[in-house]
Write a protein that holds these residues in place. Structure first.
Motif, PDB file in Angstrom:
ATOM      1  N   MET A   1       0.851  -1.163   0.000  1.00  0.00           N
ATOM      2  CA  MET A   1       0.000   0.000   0.000  1.00  0.00           C
ATOM      3  C   MET A   1       0.902   1.233   0.000  1.00  0.00           C
ATOM      4  O   MET A   1       1.745   1.393   0.863  1.00  0.00           O
ATOM      5  N   SER A   2       0.742   2.084  -1.001  1.00  0.00           N
ATOM      6  CA  SER A   2       1.575   3.279  -1.052  1.00  0.00           C
ATOM      7  C   SER A   2       0.929   4.387  -0.238  1.00  0.00           C
ATOM      8  O   SER A   2      -0.288   4.497  -0.178  1.00  0.00           O
ATOM      9  N   ARG A   3       1.770   5.185   0.339  1.00  0.00           N
ATOM     10  CA  ARG A   3       1.276   6.300   1.144  1.00  0.00           C
ATOM     11  C   ARG A   3       1.575   7.596   0.408  1.00  0.00           C
ATOM     12  O   ARG A   3       2.638   7.758  -0.169  1.00  0.00           O
ATOM     13  N   SER A   4       0.637   8.485   0.441  1.00  0.00           N
ATOM     14  CA  SER A   4       0.883   9.784  -0.181  1.00  0.00           C
ATOM     15  C   SER A   4       1.832  10.571   0.703  1.00  0.00           C
ATOM     16  O   SER A   4       1.834  10.402   1.926  1.00  0.00           O
ATOM     17  N   PRO A   5       2.652  11.410   0.081  1.00  0.00           N
ATOM     18  CA  PRO A   5       3.586  12.180   0.905  1.00  0.00           C
ATOM     19  C   PRO A   5       2.839  13.087   1.872  1.00  0.00           C
ATOM     20  O   PRO A   5       1.779  13.614   1.563  1.00  0.00           O
ATOM     21  N   ALA A   6       3.424  13.229   3.029  1.00  0.00           N
ATOM     22  CA  ALA A   6       2.790  14.077   4.044  1.00  0.00           C
ATOM     23  C   ALA A   6       2.805  15.523   3.573  1.00  0.00           C
ATOM     24  O   ALA A   6       3.788  15.994   3.016  1.00  0.00           O
ATOM     25  N   SER A   7       1.696  16.196   3.782  1.00  0.00           N
ATOM     26  CA  SER A   7       1.653  17.604   3.411  1.00  0.00           C
ATOM     27  C   SER A   7       2.430  18.399   4.452  1.00  0.00           C
ATOM     28  O   SER A   7       2.506  18.007   5.619  1.00  0.00           O
ATOM     29  N   PRO A   8       3.026  19.515   4.024  1.00  0.00           N
ATOM     30  CA  PRO A   8       3.798  20.302   4.993  1.00  0.00           C
ATOM     31  C   PRO A   8       2.888  20.810   6.101  1.00  0.00           C
ATOM     32  O   PRO A   8       1.697  21.050   5.886  1.00  0.00           O
ATOM     33  N   PRO A   9       3.439  20.967   7.292  1.00  0.00           N
ATOM     34  CA  PRO A   9       2.604  21.454   8.395  1.00  0.00           C
ATOM     35  C   PRO A   9       2.077  22.849   8.083  1.00  0.00           C
ATOM     36  O   PRO A   9       2.734  23.646   7.425  1.00  0.00           O
ATOM     37  N   ALA A  10       0.869  23.118   8.559  1.00  0.00           N
ATOM     38  CA  ALA A  10       0.276  24.442   8.350  1.00  0.00           C
ATOM     39  C   ALA A  10       1.122  25.481   9.080  1.00  0.00           C
ATOM     40  O   ALA A  10       1.613  25.233  10.181  1.00  0.00           O
ATOM     41  N   PRO A  11       1.332  26.639   8.442  1.00  0.00           N
ATOM     42  CA  PRO A  11       2.120  27.669   9.121  1.00  0.00           C
ATOM     43  C   PRO A  11       1.433  28.111  10.404  1.00  0.00           C
ATOM     44  O   PRO A  11       0.212  28.176  10.471  1.00  0.00           O
ATOM     45  N   ARG A  12       2.237  28.373  11.403  1.00  0.00           N
ATOM     46  CA  ARG A  12       1.684  28.795  12.680  1.00  0.00           C
ATOM     47  C   ARG A  12       1.340  30.268  12.632  1.00  0.00           C
ATOM     48  O   ARG A  12       2.088  31.081  12.102  1.00  0.00           O
ATOM     49  N   ALA A  13       0.207  30.593  13.209  1.00  0.00           N
ATOM     50  CA  ALA A  13      -0.219  31.990  13.262  1.00  0.00           C
ATOM     51  C   ALA A  13       0.629  32.738  14.283  1.00  0.00           C
ATOM     52  O   ALA A  13       0.981  32.197  15.335  1.00  0.00           O
ATOM     53  N   LEU A  14       0.971  33.962  13.950  1.00  0.00           N
ATOM     54  CA  LEU A  14       1.667  34.833  14.875  1.00  0.00           C
ATOM     55  C   LEU A  14       0.642  35.354  15.869  1.00  0.00           C
ATOM     56  O   LEU A  14      -0.347  35.979  15.484  1.00  0.00           O
ATOM     57  N   LYS A  15       0.851  35.079  17.150  1.00  0.00           N
ATOM     58  CA  LYS A  15      -0.066  35.556  18.189  1.00  0.00           C
ATOM     59  C   LYS A  15       0.296  36.994  18.518  1.00  0.00           C
ATOM     60  O   LYS A  15       1.325  37.256  19.134  1.00  0.00           O
ATOM     61  N   LEU A  16      -0.556  37.893  18.081  1.00  0.00           N
ATOM     62  CA  LEU A  16      -0.280  39.324  18.233  1.00  0.00           C
ATOM     63  C   LEU A  16      -0.436  39.790  19.672  1.00  0.00           C
ATOM     64  O   LEU A  16      -1.313  39.328  20.399  1.00  0.00           O
ATOM     65  N   THR A  17       0.401  40.736  20.045  1.00  0.00           N
ATOM     66  CA  THR A  17       0.284  41.404  21.335  1.00  0.00           C
ATOM     67  C   THR A  17      -0.510  42.699  21.117  1.00  0.00           C
ATOM     68  O   THR A  17      -0.641  43.169  19.978  1.00  0.00           O
ATOM     69  N   PRO A  18      -1.017  43.308  22.179  1.00  0.00           N
ATOM     70  CA  PRO A  18      -1.674  44.611  22.022  1.00  0.00           C
ATOM     71  C   PRO A  18      -0.764  45.645  21.347  1.00  0.00           C
ATOM     72  O   PRO A  18      -1.217  46.437  20.522  1.00  0.00           O
ATOM     73  N   ASP A  19       0.542  45.634  21.670  1.00  0.00           N
ATOM     74  CA  ASP A  19       1.473  46.585  21.051  1.00  0.00           C
ATOM     75  C   ASP A  19       1.628  46.324  19.551  1.00  0.00           C
ATOM     76  O   ASP A  19       1.742  47.262  18.765  1.00  0.00           O
ATOM     77  N   GLN A  20       1.657  45.058  19.149  1.00  0.00           N
ATOM     78  CA  GLN A  20       1.743  44.751  17.715  1.00  0.00           C
ATOM     79  C   GLN A  20       0.488  45.223  16.983  1.00  0.00           C
ATOM     80  O   GLN A  20       0.571  45.758  15.884  1.00  0.00           O
ATOM     81  N   LEU A  21      -0.676  45.044  17.611  1.00  0.00           N
ATOM     82  CA  LEU A  21      -1.907  45.570  17.014  1.00  0.00           C
ATOM     83  C   LEU A  21      -1.816  47.084  16.876  1.00  0.00           C
ATOM     84  O   LEU A  21      -2.207  47.646  15.855  1.00  0.00           O
ATOM     85  N   GLY A  22      -1.263  47.745  17.891  1.00  0.00           N
ATOM     86  CA  GLY A  22      -1.097  49.186  17.832  1.00  0.00           C
ATOM     87  C   GLY A  22      -0.180  49.604  16.691  1.00  0.00           C
ATOM     88  O   GLY A  22      -0.431  50.603  16.009  1.00  0.00           O
TER      89      GLY A  22
END
Length: 198
Positions: A1-22
Motif C-alpha cells: 500500500m503506497s502512502r501519499s507524501p505528508a503535506s507540509p505542516p500548516a504555518p503557525r499563526a503569529l499571536k499578536l500582542t496589544p502593542d503589535q496591534l497598535g
C-alpha cells in the motif's frame, strides 16, 4: 500500500500582542503589510513604487514594523552604492485572540479595523474606475455588499465557517497564484444591539 507524501505542516499563526496591534493601526503600516502579504517580499524602493508613497516616508514605518516583530529583513541586495534590505511579513497568519483579552488590545483592534476599512474603500475606489473592473459574473473582481440580518447559533456557526473558507482560499491563492490578480477582500462582522430585547 503506497502512502501519499505528508503535506507540509500548516504555518503557525503569529499571536499578536496589544502593542503589535497598535503598530498595525497606522494606515501606511497597514498598507505595507498588505502589499508584502500580496507580493511576498519587497525592498523599500519597490514598496514606494507599488504604494505610490515617497520612499523616505516608508523607512520609519518599516523600522516600526520590524521593531514590533511584524516584518523581517529576509535578504540584502547589492545595488552598487549600499545594500538594499528586502522585507517580508513574519507570518501571513495573524491571531489577535490573546491581545483581545486586554482593553488595550481591543482598542487597538478597533483602530486596525478602521484602517482596514479605509484602505479597502480606497482600493475599491481605485479599482472601480479601471477598465479591468468586473462587477458581475464568475470573474467579478469589484463589488460591495452590505448585509443586515438576524442569525441564530447555527446560522452564525455557518457564517463563521464560510469566513474560515475564505481565509483558507486566500491563503492558498497567496501561495499558488503568482500570476493571478491581487485582490483585497474585507469582511467586517459585528453584532448589533437588539433594541427589541431591552
Amino acid at each position: 500500500m503506497s502512502r501519499s507524501p505528508a503535506s507540509p505542516p500548516a504555518p503557525r499563526a503569529l499571536k499578536l500582542t496589544p502593542d503589535q496591534l497598535g503598530a498595525m493601526a497606522s494606515s501606511p503600516r497597514l498598507a505595507i503589510l498588505q502589499r508584502l502579504d500580496v507580493d511576498g517580499q519587497a525592498t523599500a524602493r519597490e514598496l514606494s513604487e507599488r504604494l505610490g508613497r515617497p520612499i523616505t516616508a516608508l523607512y520609519h514605518h518599516l523600522e516600526r514594523l520590524e521593531a514590533a516583530g511584524l516584518v523581517q529583513v529576509v535578504e540584502r541586495r547589492s545595488t552598487g552604492r549600499r545594500p538594499e534590505a528586502v522585507y517580508a511579513v513574519v507570518s501571513r497568519q495573524l491571531s489577535s485572540a490573546d491581545a483581545l483579552r486586554t482593553p488595550g488590545g481591543r482598542r487597538n483592534l478597533i483602530k486596525v479595523a478602521s484602517s482596514v476599512v479605509g484602505a479597502s474603500l480606497r482600493a475599491f475606489a481605485a479599482a472601480a474606475t479601471q477598465a479591468a473592473a468586473c462587477f458581475e459574473g464568475s470573474q467579478r473582481n469589484c463589488t460591495v455588499r452590505h448585509l443586515a440580518f438576524r442569525a441564530d447559533a447555527a446560522q452564525l456557526a455557518r457564517i463563521n465557517a464560510l469566513i474560515g473558507e475564505l481565509e483558507q482560499a486566500s491563503q492558498e491563492g497567496s501561495e499558488a497564484a503568482g500570476d493571478g490578480q491581487p485582490l483585497l477582500l474585507t469582511v467586517v462582522l459585528a453584532s448589533v444591539p437588539d433594541k427589541r430585547k431591552s
